[in-house]
Design a protein around this motif. Sequence first.
Motif, PDB file in Angstrom:
ATOM      1  N   ILE A 166      43.985  38.416  57.042  1.00 33.47           N
ATOM      2  CA  ILE A 166      42.766  38.972  56.442  1.00 33.47           C
ATOM      3  C   ILE A 166      42.761  38.665  54.954  1.00 33.47           C
ATOM      4  CG2 ILE A 166      41.539  41.089  55.901  1.00 33.47           C
ATOM      5  CD1 ILE A 166      42.475  42.231  58.506  1.00 33.47           C
ATOM      6  N   ASN A 167      41.698  38.055  54.507  1.00 34.14           N
ATOM      7  CA  ASN A 167      41.600  37.636  53.103  1.00 34.14           C
ATOM      8  C   ASN A 167      40.461  38.403  52.434  1.00 34.14           C
ATOM      9  OD1 ASN A 167      41.679  36.310  50.671  1.00 34.14           O
ATOM     10  ND2 ASN A 167      40.551  34.522  51.437  1.00 34.14           N
ATOM     11  N   PRO A 168      40.760  39.369  51.566  1.00 38.51           N
ATOM     12  CA  PRO A 168      39.689  40.140  50.908  1.00 38.51           C
ATOM     13  C   PRO A 168      39.023  39.324  49.810  1.00 38.51           C
ATOM     14  CG  PRO A 168      41.825  40.843  50.104  1.00 38.51           C
ATOM     15  CD  PRO A 168      42.111  39.832  51.167  1.00 38.51           C
ATOM     16  N   HIS A 169      38.293  38.285  50.193  1.00 38.25           N
ATOM     17  CA  HIS A 169      37.712  37.371  49.224  1.00 38.25           C
ATOM     18  C   HIS A 169      36.629  38.033  48.370  1.00 38.25           C
ATOM     19  CE1 HIS A 169      35.445  37.174  52.978  1.00 38.25           C
ATOM     20  NE2 HIS A 169      34.378  37.039  52.228  1.00 38.25           N
ATOM     21  N   PHE A 170      36.093  39.130  48.880  1.00 40.22           N
ATOM     22  CA  PHE A 170      35.022  39.751  48.108  1.00 40.22           C
ATOM     23  C   PHE A 170      35.548  40.401  46.820  1.00 40.22           C
ATOM     24  CE2 PHE A 170      36.745  43.494  49.997  1.00 40.22           C
ATOM     25  CZ  PHE A 170      36.304  44.572  49.253  1.00 40.22           C
ATOM     26  N   LEU A 171      36.880  40.506  46.666  1.00 42.70           N
ATOM     27  CA  LEU A 171      37.430  41.112  45.459  1.00 42.70           C
ATOM     28  C   LEU A 171      36.994  40.354  44.207  1.00 42.70           C
ATOM     29  CD1 LEU A 171      41.084  41.961  46.564  1.00 42.70           C
ATOM     30  CD2 LEU A 171      39.214  43.555  46.121  1.00 42.70           C
ATOM     31  N   TYR A 172      36.888  39.025  44.338  1.00 41.37           N
ATOM     32  CA  TYR A 172      36.480  38.252  43.179  1.00 41.37           C
ATOM     33  C   TYR A 172      35.084  38.662  42.714  1.00 41.37           C
ATOM     34  CZ  TYR A 172      40.344  35.381  44.842  1.00 41.37           C
ATOM     35  OH  TYR A 172      41.554  34.944  45.253  1.00 41.37           O
ATOM     36  N   ASN A 173      34.182  38.812  43.671  1.00 43.01           N
ATOM     37  CA  ASN A 173      32.819  39.225  43.308  1.00 43.01           C
ATOM     38  C   ASN A 173      32.803  40.640  42.730  1.00 43.01           C
ATOM     39  OD1 ASN A 173      31.759  36.796  44.215  1.00 43.01           O
ATOM     40  ND2 ASN A 173      31.529  37.565  46.316  1.00 43.01           N
ATOM     41  N   SER A 174      33.686  41.516  43.265  1.00 43.09           N
ATOM     42  CA  SER A 174      33.708  42.893  42.770  1.00 43.09           C
ATOM     43  C   SER A 174      34.170  42.947  41.311  1.00 43.09           C
ATOM     44  CB  SER A 174      34.637  43.747  43.641  1.00 43.09           C
ATOM     45  OG  SER A 174      34.163  43.778  44.973  1.00 43.09           O
ATOM     46  N   PHE A 175      35.189  42.135  40.990  1.00 46.99           N
ATOM     47  CA  PHE A 175      35.639  42.101  39.603  1.00 46.99           C
ATOM     48  C   PHE A 175      34.533  41.589  38.678  1.00 46.99           C
ATOM     49  CE2 PHE A 175      40.125  41.709  41.319  1.00 46.99           C
ATOM     50  CZ  PHE A 175      40.440  43.005  41.018  1.00 46.99           C
ATOM     51  N   PHE A 176      33.760  40.650  39.154  1.00 41.25           N
ATOM     52  CA  PHE A 176      32.668  40.136  38.340  1.00 41.25           C
ATOM     53  C   PHE A 176      31.600  41.215  38.139  1.00 41.25           C
ATOM     54  CE2 PHE A 176      28.553  37.991  37.941  1.00 41.25           C
ATOM     55  CZ  PHE A 176      28.784  37.218  36.807  1.00 41.25           C
ATOM     56  N   LEU A 214      33.324  51.978  40.778  1.00 40.73           N
ATOM     57  CA  LEU A 214      33.655  50.769  41.523  1.00 40.73           C
ATOM     58  C   LEU A 214      35.125  50.419  41.353  1.00 40.73           C
ATOM     59  CD1 LEU A 214      32.815  48.397  43.254  1.00 40.73           C
ATOM     60  CD2 LEU A 214      32.059  47.198  41.193  1.00 40.73           C
ATOM     61  N   SER A 215      35.664  50.655  40.140  1.00 44.97           N
ATOM     62  CA  SER A 215      37.081  50.367  39.909  1.00 44.97           C
ATOM     63  C   SER A 215      37.961  51.281  40.747  1.00 44.97           C
ATOM     64  CB  SER A 215      37.419  50.528  38.422  1.00 44.97           C
ATOM     65  OG  SER A 215      36.671  49.620  37.648  1.00 44.97           O
ATOM     66  N   GLN A 216      37.561  52.577  40.846  1.00 45.46           N
ATOM     67  CA  GLN A 216      38.355  53.515  41.640  1.00 45.46           C
ATOM     68  C   GLN A 216      38.341  53.125  43.117  1.00 45.46           C
ATOM     69  OE1 GLN A 216      36.803  57.495  41.722  1.00 45.46           O
ATOM     70  NE2 GLN A 216      38.706  58.371  42.529  1.00 45.46           N
ATOM     71  N   LYS A 217      37.142  52.828  43.655  1.00 42.10           N
ATOM     72  CA  LYS A 217      37.038  52.445  45.077  1.00 42.10           C
ATOM     73  C   LYS A 217      37.809  51.150  45.342  1.00 42.10           C
ATOM     74  CE  LYS A 217      34.254  55.787  46.353  1.00 42.10           C
ATOM     75  NZ  LYS A 217      34.692  56.807  47.331  1.00 42.10           N
ATOM     76  N   LEU A 218      37.729  50.232  44.399  1.00 43.51           N
ATOM     77  CA  LEU A 218      38.393  48.956  44.573  1.00 43.51           C
ATOM     78  C   LEU A 218      39.911  49.134  44.546  1.00 43.51           C
ATOM     79  CD1 LEU A 218      37.615  45.992  44.954  1.00 43.51           C
ATOM     80  CD2 LEU A 218      37.792  45.688  42.492  1.00 43.51           C
ATOM     81  N   GLY A 219      40.375  50.066  43.713  1.00 39.69           N
ATOM     82  CA  GLY A 219      41.805  50.336  43.677  1.00 39.69           C
ATOM     83  C   GLY A 219      42.298  50.929  44.978  1.00 39.69           C
ATOM     84  N   TYR A 276      40.924  50.563  47.872  1.00 41.83           N
ATOM     85  CA  TYR A 276      40.836  49.510  48.895  1.00 41.83           C
ATOM     86  C   TYR A 276      42.047  48.587  48.811  1.00 41.83           C
ATOM     87  CZ  TYR A 276      39.224  45.314  51.324  1.00 41.83           C
ATOM     88  OH  TYR A 276      39.133  44.246  52.151  1.00 41.83           O
ATOM     89  N   TYR A 277      42.361  48.142  47.593  1.00 47.03           N
ATOM     90  CA  TYR A 277      43.457  47.195  47.402  1.00 47.03           C
ATOM     91  C   TYR A 277      44.808  47.851  47.730  1.00 47.03           C
ATOM     92  CZ  TYR A 277      45.976  43.288  45.359  1.00 47.03           C
ATOM     93  OH  TYR A 277      46.791  42.218  45.177  1.00 47.03           O
ATOM     94  N   GLN A 278      44.948  49.140  47.390  1.00 42.79           N
ATOM     95  CA  GLN A 278      46.192  49.848  47.715  1.00 42.79           C
ATOM     96  C   GLN A 278      46.395  49.925  49.221  1.00 42.79           C
ATOM     97  OE1 GLN A 278      46.213  53.985  46.619  1.00 42.79           O
ATOM     98  NE2 GLN A 278      48.442  54.162  46.708  1.00 42.79           N
TER      99      GLN A 278
END
Length: 580
Positions: free
Chosen positions: A381-391, A408-413, A415-417
């Motif tokens: 599984i490749n979370p490729h959408f992370l790049y767009n989220s950082f942008f 968005l930073s909290q949700k992304l953290g 998710y990544y964790q």
Amino acid sequence: MKLQAAGKAKWFVYQKIIIVFVLFLVPLISMNIWLNYKGMSITKHAILNSSLAGASFYSKQLDKEMYFIRNLQLQLLNDRDLQKLSFRGSMLENYEEVELIDQVRDRLATLLVSSEYVVNAGVYVEAVGKTISTMSGVTATPNAEMQLITSMMTVKPKPSFYRSGDRIFLIETENNGGVCSYIELSRPKLLEALGQIAKLYEESEVLLGSKELGTVLTTASDRQESNAILDLLDNQSIPDPNVPEIKRMNGISYFVVQNEVSSLQLSLIMYVNQNEITRPLSQFTTWFYTLFIIAVIVMVLYSFSVNLMIHRPLSKLVKAFHMIETDNLNIMIESRTKDEFHYVFNGFNNMVQKLKNSIEENYEQKIALQHSQLKQLQSQINPHFLYNSFFNIYMMCKVGDSDSAAELSQKLGNYYQYITRSGSDEVPFYKEYRHALDYCEIQCIRFSNRIAYEYEEITGVPPSISVPRLIIQPLVENVFEHAFEDGMMEGMVYIATRYEEGKLRVTVEDNGHLATDEMIEQLRDKLAKDSKHMEKTGLVNVNNRLQLKYGPESGLFVSRSSYGGMRVDLIIKSGNEEVQ
């Protein structure tokens, strides 16, 4: 343990087949004899039909040729030069008369070479008192040729052709006898044509004749024989020309084929001795009985040999396979011969030994292999959408939307964790469900102006249920990537769960318009097929993981959503009341 050959007192299927064969042998012989005579009859009729077709072909060719000659003769009578010579013969100057006669001679020469059956063609022109002939040239009348033609024309009523001895003529007149055209047919060529038909069989003869005229032409050396055949046919009603007749004469049976040559008003008749046709068939009958007796003897010897060399070794092999079916792998077949069965028996013994070893090895590796496959599928599984989220976070900071950037930073953290956390391959269902909702939150923050989602709270699902990690998020990810058009407003994602009787169902639906019925059908086929050599990402990844762990009744099932988009049902079914 070792297997020995079967005892003598047992009845095998092979022996029963031999007994049944013997019981049916007598009626089979009778049937074969009947079929033999039936085949002889069919063959005889086929031969007769072949001769009928040959005779019919040659007779039609002869008839067409005679009609062709007659048509040329009629065209000659209507020739303009000949008509001019007939009507104005007495008024023509010598030069003009000679010129017209030469042109008529050219037409006669053309008629002569138009058919091999024509040996002489001529005309009599009363107005100039001359005959013009390809044989005698231009001759003043009276002459011998014209006297012969005149003598034949006294026959009444007018026949289809005229005869003078062995010579055959076609005679036509025009202008009340002012012009007379005559054509002499070649007797040798006509006999040659009849001979072509007679060659169909060695003892066959062909004649051309009728009841009134008798035998006109015949290939037989004895004309009386041909006349007798004509008499046999004349005493009967007109036969079917497509059916050969059988006539008996002087103790001999003849097959008789009759065809009409309408241009000459004659019958073309071929007759052949019946013995010539049936003689090869009689020889075939003798050979049939001889070969049939030999076949019976060979069958008896063959049956004994097969029983000794094949049936008994196969019985040992079949018995050994039956014992393997009972999971008895402690077996070996003893071979006392050095033929192909020796190789088969040794191969069987080696197969049994390798099968025992393989079962033991596979049993030990099964759990390790399954665990490895689950790890491999999960890691792809490749979370490729992370790049767009950082942008997106970058752009929010640039415009001063710090609250949205922080959320968005909290949700992304979170998710990544979740996706990078090591440990068990399985997690409680509520955590996996919460992770999928976090993914939805991230996507909805990114597309807050046009996409939202609705979900149902978990109800009825036991807290103890654990599922493989990252099985719901790919379903939602598929919706955001493939369901909504660029610029689509009011896009909705619907997520629901249901649990009953040991079956857990997670449903993800959307109201997008990009998924056609054809695309849904293709995805359904893709999920249903063996995907060992297909991509291991997205929905196929999840489907493989579920089926590998829970069996073929679990996995992903796609259909058309009631909201207009696509619906994906994730089903986990276990034999136990709870999914663990």
